[in-house]
Design a protein around this motif. Structure first.
Motif, mmCIF file in Angstrom:
data_model
loop_
_atom_site.group_PDB
_atom_site.id
_atom_site.type_symbol
_atom_site.label_atom_id
_atom_site.label_comp_id
_atom_site.label_asym_id
_atom_site.label_seq_id
_atom_site.Cartn_x
_atom_site.Cartn_y
_atom_site.Cartn_z
ATOM 1 N N SER A 1 -16.989 3.094 25.946
ATOM 2 C CA SER A 1 -18.349 3.644 25.814
ATOM 3 C C SER A 1 -18.579 4.743 26.854
ATOM 4 O O SER A 1 -19.139 5.803 26.544
ATOM 5 N N ALA A 2 -18.150 4.489 28.104
ATOM 6 C CA ALA A 2 -18.342 5.489 29.168
ATOM 7 C C ALA A 2 -17.526 6.741 28.882
ATOM 8 O O ALA A 2 -18.014 7.866 29.033
ATOM 9 N N ALA A 3 -16.272 6.554 28.431
ATOM 10 C CA ALA A 3 -15.405 7.698 28.150
ATOM 11 C C ALA A 3 -15.922 8.497 26.953
ATOM 12 O O ALA A 3 -15.833 9.728 26.933
ATOM 13 N N ALA A 4 -16.484 7.807 25.947
ATOM 14 C CA ALA A 4 -17.021 8.485 24.765
ATOM 15 C C ALA A 4 -18.174 9.415 25.149
ATOM 16 O O ALA A 4 -18.309 10.521 24.619
ATOM 17 N N VAL A 5 -19.011 8.960 26.099
ATOM 18 C CA VAL A 5 -20.137 9.779 26.559
ATOM 19 C C VAL A 5 -19.623 10.907 27.469
ATOM 20 O O VAL A 5 -20.022 12.067 27.326
ATOM 21 N N ALA A 6 -18.686 10.581 28.376
ATOM 22 C CA ALA A 6 -18.164 11.598 29.307
ATOM 23 C C ALA A 6 -17.387 12.685 28.568
ATOM 24 O O ALA A 6 -17.379 13.837 28.996
ATOM 25 N N ARG B 1 -25.826 10.521 29.200
ATOM 26 C CA ARG B 1 -25.431 11.638 30.063
ATOM 27 C C ARG B 1 -26.426 11.891 31.193
ATOM 28 O O ARG B 1 -26.090 12.554 32.165
ATOM 29 N N ASN B 2 -27.642 11.409 31.030
ATOM 30 C CA ASN B 2 -28.603 11.588 32.125
ATOM 31 C C ASN B 2 -29.637 10.462 32.138
ATOM 32 O O ASN B 2 -29.654 9.601 31.253
ATOM 33 N N VAL B 3 -30.475 10.476 33.167
ATOM 34 C CA VAL B 3 -31.400 9.369 33.395
ATOM 35 C C VAL B 3 -32.512 9.325 32.341
ATOM 36 O O VAL B 3 -32.886 8.251 31.858
ATOM 37 N N GLU B 4 -33.016 10.497 31.962
ATOM 38 C CA GLU B 4 -34.103 10.515 30.975
ATOM 39 C C GLU B 4 -33.638 9.861 29.672
ATOM 40 O O GLU B 4 -34.359 9.059 29.062
ATOM 41 N N ASP B 5 -32.398 10.181 29.249
ATOM 42 C CA ASP B 5 -31.857 9.582 28.025
ATOM 43 C C ASP B 5 -31.726 8.069 28.165
ATOM 44 O O ASP B 5 -31.882 7.327 27.189
ATOM 45 N N SER B 6 -31.429 7.606 29.377
ATOM 46 C CA SER B 6 -31.297 6.178 29.615
ATOM 47 C C SER B 6 -32.644 5.494 29.333
ATOM 48 O O SER B 6 -32.698 4.443 28.685
ATOM 49 N N GLY B 7 -33.716 6.120 29.782
ATOM 50 C CA GLY B 7 -35.057 5.604 29.523
ATOM 51 C C GLY B 7 -35.395 5.623 28.040
ATOM 52 O O GLY B 7 -35.956 4.661 27.494
ATOM 53 N N LEU B 8 -35.037 6.722 27.375
ATOM 54 C CA LEU B 8 -35.323 6.832 25.928
ATOM 55 C C LEU B 8 -34.553 5.767 25.149
ATOM 56 O O LEU B 8 -35.085 5.153 24.221
ATOM 57 N N ALA B 9 -33.299 5.548 25.551
ATOM 58 C CA ALA B 9 -32.488 4.539 24.863
ATOM 59 C C ALA B 9 -33.064 3.148 25.110
ATOM 60 O O ALA B 9 -33.145 2.322 24.201
ATOM 61 N N LEU B 10 -33.490 2.916 26.361
ATOM 62 C CA LEU B 10 -34.053 1.593 26.681
ATOM 63 C C LEU B 10 -35.296 1.316 25.841
ATOM 64 O O LEU B 10 -35.494 0.185 25.384
ATOM 65 N N ASP B 11 -36.108 2.345 25.608
ATOM 66 C CA ASP B 11 -37.302 2.190 24.761
ATOM 67 C C ASP B 11 -36.929 1.558 23.418
ATOM 68 O O ASP B 11 -37.658 0.728 22.878
ATOM 69 N N ALA B 12 -35.767 1.983 22.881
ATOM 70 C CA ALA B 12 -35.370 1.503 21.564
ATOM 71 C C ALA B 12 -34.768 0.098 21.605
ATOM 72 O O ALA B 12 -34.710 -0.577 20.581
ATOM 73 N N LEU B 13 -34.317 -0.335 22.775
ATOM 74 C CA LEU B 13 -33.571 -1.595 22.852
ATOM 75 C C LEU B 13 -34.395 -2.802 23.282
ATOM 76 O O LEU B 13 -34.006 -3.944 23.013
ATOM 77 N N VAL B 14 -35.507 -2.574 23.984
ATOM 78 C CA VAL B 14 -36.247 -3.714 24.529
ATOM 79 C C VAL B 14 -37.067 -4.405 23.445
ATOM 80 O O VAL B 14 -37.284 -3.864 22.364
#
Lengths: 95, 492
Positions: free
Chosen positions: B158-163, B218-231
């Motif tokens: 998963s990390a390599a796919a994003v990197a 790839r960045n922190v903002e996307d991490s927040g957006l993704a979390l919105d969809a998962l919680v």
């Protein structure tokens, strides 16, 4: 030695794993190192810690036990290798 | 069409503005995989047909003017221990090499409902046991920053796919650092949410009291957006919790860090910490100060026991969870067996890899008669103390800063024959899982050789918003160039 090959053999039996002689000596050696590292936990005084007392904040999240039917019954068995008349076939367990 | 892929939000906005169709975004993701994955080997299975079909449906929704979800049009990847209805879910194990789940994990349902498009399943250490992705039964993933090196693990694919810039979002799972450490090794952002915040239903269990699903981006903002969809509370997971979160996790990211209290445990700068990583840690603390935060040294005296407690508890739970693999209902069926006992023993002995067998045996030992009190129960008591000491710290501080890994991404094969050395690499990540806390790993610098160095910020239970704000401000202020040659190649 923290662990002996006989113990490794016995644990493998409990874990339903069949190990070769090579694997037994390898795991004995490795577990010896690992358990030596784990010995650090004995140095802490945890006598008074009660693991059965839960924090007030921790609550169980239970749902009603309502049985429901899985939509596609066949799909449930799609990973079963041997199926006969809707039942999973295994070797005979009674003579 | 080649789409300049910077991040999830960018891709979603392109789609929302009608500047790219979901079909084009998906085609571009597969083109990128064609260019890079022969070298990186991040993916175990691709779902090209399903992804194209899904993309067309989402484009049709837009043309009909229907409401669309938060991940609309975004191609994403899923770690191969998260169940996907009709798509292989192997856990990178021979045991499940042909396993096709009859249902979706809750997180998979959530990303589908958010109109995200699953394009493939990513490589990992077998059953998520490992820190290098070398324990996969199928392939070895390379680190996009240096293909000879490991991407970390267990969510290394998963990390390599994003990197490698094939996707802007991949889901991983973190039991003792398996999202954060590969994120640090690959120069991406990995978030391990509070235990219970994201449903574990459909995640193939390794250690149920520690496992948690989270995003790699790839960045922190996307991490927040993704979390919105998962919680969200899920009745199908008995450990699912309701968070008080109102609105998006990205709200408040722009707020200053003035007055933020950061704790830096002295135990996180001990012998064994690579000097270049320590240097980055010191610089990160200074950066936080320059942003208005206060950083003070604290002590976490029980953290020296964390690694041992973690390996005892997680292996004990694994030995129980993996007892379900007996070759009867699903999983590897051996060619020869006479009795039911032989069916089970042969199935497990033939199909489990070395590390999985090691953990099952270690766990069986810790739970066995005569050793239970000395190992398992003592580890549980230490877990309680570790949780307690974090609670004490969080009465005075808002976040804890620390390194993710004591070592830099290492060369493939270097540690594979030394399990204890591999375990020691998890020393800074496991306490977070034992204490059920949220933590985010983000790139904070580079080694002299140009390898990414990640730091982690640890927060209070359900303190994701504060974590994301601190990480966002830090990321903005550090302003690192996080593109590697492989990723640039994919964008040509």
């Amino acid at each position: 030695m923290k662990i002996k090959p006989e113990e490794v053999k016995y644990i493998a039996k409990l874990a339903k794993l069949n190990l070769s002689e090579n694997e037994i000596s390898q795991y004995t050696r490795e577990f010896d190192d690992i358990l030596e590292h784990f010995a650090v936990i004995a140095s802490y005084d945890v006598e008074k810690v009660d693991v059965n007392v839960f924090d007030e904040k921790q609550t169980s999240s239970l749902r009603e036990d309502d049985p429901t039917l899985f939509g596609d019954q066949e799909k449930l068995y799609q990973n079963t290798k041997t199926l006969k008349n809707g039942l999973i076939q295994v070797p005979k367990i009674l003579e | 069409m080649s789409i300049e892929m910077t991040n999830l939000k960018y891709q979603r906005d392109l789609w929302l503005k009608g500047e790219a169709s979901a079909k084009e975004l998906v085609e571009d993701a597969f083109r990128r995989i064609d260019v890079t994955d022969g070298k990186v080997n991040a993916y175990l299975h691709l779902c090209q047909d399903e992804a194209m079909e899904q993309a067309e449906k989402i484009d049709a929704k837009r043309s009909r003017g229907e409401k669309t979800g938060a991940l609309a049009g975004v191609p994403l990847a899923i770690k191969d221990n998260i169940c996907t209805d009709g798509v292989l879910t192997t856990c990178a194990s021979k045991m499940l090499k042909d396993f096709v789940p009859p249902y979706d994990a809750t997180v998979v349902r959530q990303v589908r409902e958010a109109d995200g498009i699953i394009i493939g399943k990513t490589n990992m250490d077998e059953f998520a046991m490992g820190s290098s992705t070398e324990n996969s039964a199928f392939k070895t993933t390379g680190n996009p920053w240096d293909l000879q090196r490991v991407p970390g693990g267990s969510s290394g694919g998963s990390a390599a796919a994003v990197a490698a810039e094939t996707v802007s979002l991949a889901l991983g799972s973190d039991t003792g650092g398996s999202i954060r450490q590969p994120a640090a090794f690959c120069g991406v952002v990995g978030l391990k949410p509070t235990y219970g915040l994201v449903s574990r239903y459909g995640l193939v269990a390794f250690a149920s009291s520690l496992d948690q699903i989270g995003p790699l981006t790839r960045n922190v903002e996307d991490s927040g957006l993704a979390l919105d969809a998962l919680v969200g509370y899920d009745a199908l997971d008995a450990t699912s919790l309701r968070a008080d979160q109102k609105g998006s996790y990205t709200v408040g990211m722009e707020e200053s860090l003035k007055g933020l209290k950061v704790a830096l445990p002295v135990e996180y700068q001990q012998e064994g910490l690579n000097p270049e990583i320590n240097e980055t840690l010191i610089k990160t603390a200074a950066e936080l100060k320059s942003l208005g935060a206060t950083v003070e040294s604290v002590s976490l005296p029980y953290s020296a026991a964390g690694l041992s407690a973690y390996y005892l508890i997680s292996s004990a739970e694994a030995s129980s969870n993996l007892a379900r693999f007996d070759g009867v209902r699903y999983g590897h069926r051996p060619e020869s067996f006479e009795t039911l006992e032989e069916l089970m023993v042969n199935s497990r002995s033939e199909a489990f890899g070395q590390e999985v067998k090691r953990r099952i045996m270690l766990g069986t030992y810790a739970l066995s008669s005569g050793y239970y009190d000395a190992y398992y129960q003592r580890a549980q008591k230490l877990r309680k103390m570790i949780r307690q000491q974090f609670e004490d710290i969080f009465r005075q501080y808002d976040i804890v800063l620390g390194p993710v890994s004591p070592i830099l991404p290492f060369v493939q094969g270097e540690k594979i024959d030394d399990p204890l050395a591999m375990y020691l690499g998890d020393v800074y990540t496991v306490d977070v899982n034992l204490a059920e806390l949220p933590a985010i790993s983000l790139p904070c610098g580079f080694s002299k050789e140009g390898l990414p160095v990640g730091m982690q910020l640890i927060g209070r239970h359900f303190g994701e918003q504060t974590l994301l704000r601190a990480a966002y401000q830090l990321e903005k202020s550090l302003n690192l160039d996080l593109r590697n040659t492989i990723g640039k190649e994919a964008s040509k």
